[in-house]
Design an enzyme around this catalytic site. Structure first.
Site, PDB file in Angstrom:
ATOM      1  N   THR A 121      -3.275  -0.876  -2.761  1.00  0.00           N
ATOM      2  CA  THR A 121      -4.258   0.175  -2.491  1.00  0.00           C
ATOM      3  C   THR A 121      -3.508   1.477  -2.228  1.00  0.00           C
ATOM      4  OG1 THR A 121      -6.299   0.662  -1.260  1.00  0.00           O
ATOM      5  CG2 THR A 121      -4.433  -0.149   0.020  1.00  0.00           C
ATOM      6  N   PRO A 146       4.003  -0.152  -3.502  1.00  0.00           N
ATOM      7  CA  PRO A 146       3.840  -0.863  -4.782  1.00  0.00           C
ATOM      8  C   PRO A 146       4.982  -0.664  -5.768  1.00  0.00           C
ATOM      9  CG  PRO A 146       1.731   0.008  -4.094  1.00  0.00           C
ATOM     10  CD  PRO A 146       2.761   0.548  -3.130  1.00  0.00           C
ATOM     11  N   CYS A 184       0.827  -1.196   0.000  1.00  0.00           N
ATOM     12  CA  CYS A 184       0.000   0.000   0.000  1.00  0.00           C
ATOM     13  C   CYS A 184       0.865   1.252   0.000  1.00  0.00           C
ATOM     14  CB  CYS A 184      -0.971   0.007   1.178  1.00  0.00           C
ATOM     15  SG  CYS A 184      -0.218   0.035   2.817  1.00  0.00           S
ATOM     16  N   CYS A 185       0.229   2.370  -0.357  1.00  0.00           N
ATOM     17  CA  CYS A 185       0.891   3.669  -0.394  1.00  0.00           C
ATOM     18  C   CYS A 185       2.015   3.648  -1.438  1.00  0.00           C
ATOM     19  CB  CYS A 185       1.397   4.023   1.004  1.00  0.00           C
ATOM     20  SG  CYS A 185       1.881   5.753   1.206  1.00  0.00           S
ATOM     21  N   ILE A 186       3.246   3.966  -1.058  1.00  0.00           N
ATOM     22  CA  ILE A 186       4.366   4.018  -1.989  1.00  0.00           C
ATOM     23  C   ILE A 186       4.981   2.642  -2.239  1.00  0.00           C
ATOM     24  CG2 ILE A 186       6.096   4.465  -0.195  1.00  0.00           C
ATOM     25  CD1 ILE A 186       6.019   6.124  -3.680  1.00  0.00           C
TER      26      ILE A 186
END
Length: 282
Positions: free
Chosen positions: A253, A180, A176-178
């Protein structure tokens, strides 16, 4: 009406019958009611942290959300972090580097894990059904060099090993967030999301990450943190988004890539965790 007997007397009078009924319902004895949760084994999930604090480590709210949703999903959790120095230390009260300080990623991550953490070198697919990487700048500074090198970044060798091993084993990976960007760099052709591809007046301040993901050879999928239904006649529960790459079993996400309310971030991460657990088949 006559006064009711005290609870102790009521329990005593019904005790034998109650115990008989409970034993019939639980052939293993009364202890079965207390041990049923332990007998129903959930998915074994590894959570990889990158320090403690959004600007130089793991985003604490995201890590907490991941852990709460895993707990609700009945998962058995073990936390890991690489035993390496942080890229730098940020004074979170000022948003500036603390030049004289140095910290260790594993030691700092232990704050979130309440001390129950192991070196990432010990993480194997044999011991876990899935792995999840919360966000925070630590993913781009300590788990990789993305914060400095962008599309030309390098990924920590243990992080790269874990991603490749879980992918090869067909076990789900949540990010999630950065974070990925880690999958985008390591898993060729993976589909991920970090939200939108335009800043849209500051709502998506890190939208440029989507372009870097494409340059890494991954497919970026535009997703919301939450989808609401303005103007609806009836009150509808918001729908929280996570992108599921079914081929690669990668679930992502946006989380704090979006400027939105904390409870939306929390529930968006819940959608990611739910899909990861679903992919484990447990």
């Amino acid at each position: 009406p006559p006064p009711l007997p005290p609870p102790s007397a009521m329990l005593a009078s019904r005790g034998p019958a109650l115990c008989t009924a409970l034993r019939r319902a639980a052939p293993g004895g009364l202890a079965a009611f207390h041990s049923s949760a332990r007998r129903c084994r959930g998915a074994r999930v590894a959570v990889v942290l990158s320090g403690c604090g959004v600007y130089d480590g793991t985003e604490i709210h995201e890590a907490s959300a991941v852990l709460v949703h895993l707990s609700r999903g009945g998962a058995e959790v073990q936390m890991y972090a690489p035993d390496v120095p942080q890229m730098h230390v940020i004074d979170h009260s000022k948003g500036q580097p603390a030049e004289a300080e140095s910290r260790n990623v594993l030691v700092e991550s232990a704050r979130i894990a309440r001390g129950k953490i192991a070196s990432l070198a010990k993480l194997t697919t044999a011991d876990h059904d899935a792995v999840i990487f919360p966000g925070g700048f630590g993913a781009a500074k300590n788990l990789s060099t993305f914060a400095v090198d962008g599309k030309d970044c390098k990924v920590n060798r243990e992080v790269e090993r874990v991603l490749k091993d879980f992918h090869k084993a067909g076990k789900p990976i949540g990010l999630c967030c950065i974070s990925p960007v880690l999958a985008a760099k390591v898993l060729s052709g993976a589909e991920v999301t970090v939200g939108h591809e335009e800043e849209e007046g500051g709502k998506w301040p890190y939208a440029g990450t989507a372009g870097a993901i494409k340059e890494l050879g991954a497919k970026h999928c535009v997703k919301e943190v939450t989808i609401s239904f303005p103007g609806a006649v009836f009150s509808l529960t918001p729908f929280y988004e996570a992108h599921v790459d079914t081929k690669n079993k990668v679930v992502t996400t946006p989380a704090f890539m979006c400027e939105t309310a904390l409870h939306h971030i929390f529930d968006g991460i819940g959608a990611m965790v739910k899909n990861v657990l679903k992919l484990t088949g447990k």
